[in-house]
Design an enzyme around this catalytic site. Structure first.
Site, PDB file in Angstrom:
ATOM      1  N   HIS A 200      39.556  35.786  48.651  1.00 27.16           N
ATOM      2  CA  HIS A 200      39.215  35.644  49.779  1.00 27.16           C
ATOM      3  C   HIS A 200      38.338  34.913  49.927  1.00 27.16           C
ATOM      4  O   HIS A 200      37.222  36.087  48.553  1.00 27.16           O
ATOM      5  CB  HIS A 200      39.369  37.179  50.484  1.00 27.16           C
ATOM      6  CG  HIS A 200      38.738  37.793  50.611  1.00 27.16           C
ATOM      7  ND1 HIS A 200      39.084  38.929  49.238  1.00 27.16           N
ATOM      8  CD2 HIS A 200      38.464  39.129  50.731  1.00 27.16           C
ATOM      9  CE1 HIS A 200      38.041  39.973  49.496  1.00 27.16           C
ATOM     10  NE2 HIS A 200      37.725  40.067  50.465  1.00 27.16           N
TER      11      HIS A 200
ATOM     12  N   GLU B 224      35.381  41.668  44.487  1.00 23.81           N
ATOM     13  CA  GLU B 224      35.661  42.296  44.584  1.00 23.81           C
ATOM     14  C   GLU B 224      37.544  42.939  43.637  1.00 23.81           C
ATOM     15  O   GLU B 224      37.146  43.941  43.569  1.00 23.81           O
ATOM     16  CB  GLU B 224      36.924  42.294  45.810  1.00 23.81           C
ATOM     17  CG  GLU B 224      35.823  43.273  46.836  1.00 23.81           C
ATOM     18  CD  GLU B 224      36.621  42.764  47.914  1.00 23.81           C
ATOM     19  OE1 GLU B 224      35.683  43.050  49.582  1.00 23.81           O
ATOM     20  OE2 GLU B 224      37.360  43.156  48.996  1.00 23.81           O
TER      21      GLU B 224
ATOM     22  N   HIS C 292      31.310  47.726  52.218  1.00 30.38           N
ATOM     23  CA  HIS C 292      30.530  46.903  53.311  1.00 30.38           C
ATOM     24  C   HIS C 292      29.559  46.759  53.517  1.00 30.38           C
ATOM     25  O   HIS C 292      29.388  46.251  55.241  1.00 30.38           O
ATOM     26  CB  HIS C 292      31.816  46.334  53.925  1.00 30.38           C
ATOM     27  CG  HIS C 292      33.500  45.861  52.906  1.00 30.38           C
ATOM     28  ND1 HIS C 292      34.044  47.235  52.102  1.00 30.38           N
ATOM     29  CD2 HIS C 292      33.519  44.497  52.529  1.00 30.38           C
ATOM     30  CE1 HIS C 292      34.695  45.867  51.919  1.00 30.38           C
ATOM     31  NE2 HIS C 292      34.922  44.874  52.036  1.00 30.38           N
TER      32      HIS C 292
ATOM     33  N   HIS D  18      42.202  45.769  50.547  1.00 27.05           N
ATOM     34  CA  HIS D  18      41.443  47.209  51.422  1.00 27.05           C
ATOM     35  C   HIS D  18      41.531  45.927  52.844  1.00 27.05           C
ATOM     36  O   HIS D  18      40.215  46.239  53.787  1.00 27.05           O
ATOM     37  CB  HIS D  18      40.238  47.700  50.964  1.00 27.05           C
ATOM     38  CG  HIS D  18      39.365  46.620  50.412  1.00 27.05           C
ATOM     39  ND1 HIS D  18      38.949  46.992  49.302  1.00 27.05           N
ATOM     40  CD2 HIS D  18      38.850  45.417  51.347  1.00 27.05           C
ATOM     41  CE1 HIS D  18      37.883  45.693  49.253  1.00 27.05           C
ATOM     42  NE2 HIS D  18      37.302  44.978  50.920  1.00 27.05           N
TER      43      HIS D  18
HETATM   44  C1  DHB Z   1      39.027  41.263  54.752  1.00 31.13           C
HETATM   45  C2  DHB Z   1      39.323  41.358  53.196  1.00 31.13           C
HETATM   46  C3  DHB Z   1      38.222  41.942  53.001  1.00 31.13           C
HETATM   47  O1  DHB Z   1      37.946  43.036  51.556  1.00 31.13           O
HETATM   48  C4  DHB Z   1      37.213  42.282  54.094  1.00 31.13           C
HETATM   49  O2  DHB Z   1      36.269  43.319  52.866  1.00 31.13           O
HETATM   50  C5  DHB Z   1      37.571  42.774  55.488  1.00 31.13           C
HETATM   51  C6  DHB Z   1      37.933  41.982  55.433  1.00 31.13           C
HETATM   52  C7  DHB Z   1      39.850  39.612  55.601  1.00 31.13           C
HETATM   53  O3  DHB Z   1      41.320  38.941  54.819  1.00 31.13           O
HETATM   54  O4  DHB Z   1      39.868  39.514  56.932  1.00 31.13           O
HETATM   55 FE    FE Z   2      36.179  43.634  51.474  1.00 31.16          FE
END
Ligand code: DHB
Ligand code: FE
Length: 289
Positions: free
Chosen positions: A194, A241, A59, A12
């Protein structure tokens, strides 16, 4: 009775919203990611779900650090989006399904999941972007009613992978006992690996992501054996996540088969992934054998 027809999981990342707003879907960078939704669109056009139950992690728009529910279920007839500061368009509001929400809430609490119930709830990019990816041409006329369900993956301590799996199973039981005729799609958003800040900012673990994409289909219980510390180590601090994917898979109690999946790195700072699963309900008597 309602039928759970499938599960869709997708990253997302906010820049997906920017790419859609600027019409960059066919640029060399974005094309592989957006093209992976072609089979999803075909499947949605064929199967026509009536409801999307969207399991995601907020978030800071719907819930903030001062009061952070571990699990929360929306119970509104409409859900608004708002500006989170990512520089992406605010999307039109989404129709809810308050009666189904209350049924889920009652069923979860009877099942010993003491969730937070939200009669007002702003939905953030983790809800809106997957909806837009599924229905890019919907405008303000979304073709499904929605139930947002959030899992805290922001403020530690977080629920364990096993707990999220069990929550998903309880959501599945709730949906299967809804007397309405709806075809229901369970959507999970987030991940895969991530880390957005700290010393390992930009960390992506392709091997682990591919393992997750495989296990979530064929052996999801294997993923419930990881502790949150292990998931942070393997997938980065935002890689937790993955919980939402595990919960979605827990809700699919029938015969599960993969329709399509894609892994595309990086999407912004994230291991970008899409996975569509079909769920064929198994009659209770057979399931017990
Ligand atoms: C990014 C990934 C995410 O899951 C999020 O909520 C905000 C930013 C990213 O990789 O930029
Ligand atoms: Fe996220």
């Amino acid at each position: 009775m309602a039928t759970i027809i499938g599960g869709l999981a997708t990253s997302h990342v906010p820049s997906i919203g920017g790419a859609m707003a600027k019409g960059q879907q066919q640029s060399p960078y974005w094309k592989p990611f957006f093209d992976s939704f072609d089979p999803v669109h075909e499947w949605l056009a064929k199967e026509k779900p009536d409801v999307a139950v969207v399991i995601y992690n907020d978030h800071g728009l719907g819930h903030f650090l001062d009061k952070m529910p571990t699990f929360a279920v929306g119970a509104a007839e409409r859900y608004e989006n708002a500006d989170e500061g990512w520089g992406i368009p605010v999307l039109p509001s989404f129709p809810g399904h308050a009666a189904l929400s209350w049924h889920i809430i009652e069923s979860l609490i009877a099942d010993e999941f003491d969730i937070t119930m939200c009669q007002e709830h702003l939905v953030d990019h983790a809800f809106t972007l997957p909806m837009k990816l599924m229905y890019p041409d919907a405008g303000d006329n979304w073709p499904v009613r929605t139930v947002p369900i959030t899992i805290n993956s922001v403020q530690h301590p977080l629920p364990s992978a096993l707990r999220c799996w069990k929550l998903g199973q309880a959501i599945g039981r709730a949906l299967e006992s809804w007397p309405g005729p709806e075809k229901i799609l369970v959507v999970a958003t987030g991940g895969l690996s991530h880390q957005l800040d700290g010393e390992r900012a930009g960390f992506i673990n392709k091997d682990f992501d591919l393992l997750c994409l495989d296990k979530i289909v064929s052996d999801p219980v294997a993923l419930t054996h990881y502790s949150n510390r292990e998931i942070v180590e393997l997938a980065g601090s935002q890689g937790v996540e993955l919980m939402c994917w595990i919960a979605m898979r827990g809700a699919l109690s029938g015969r599960v088969s993969k329709v399509t999946s894609t892994y595309h790195v990086p999407v912004s700072n994230t291991g970008g992934a899409v996975l569509l699963l079909e769920n064929t309900p198994v009659p209770k008597a057979l399931a017990a054998e």
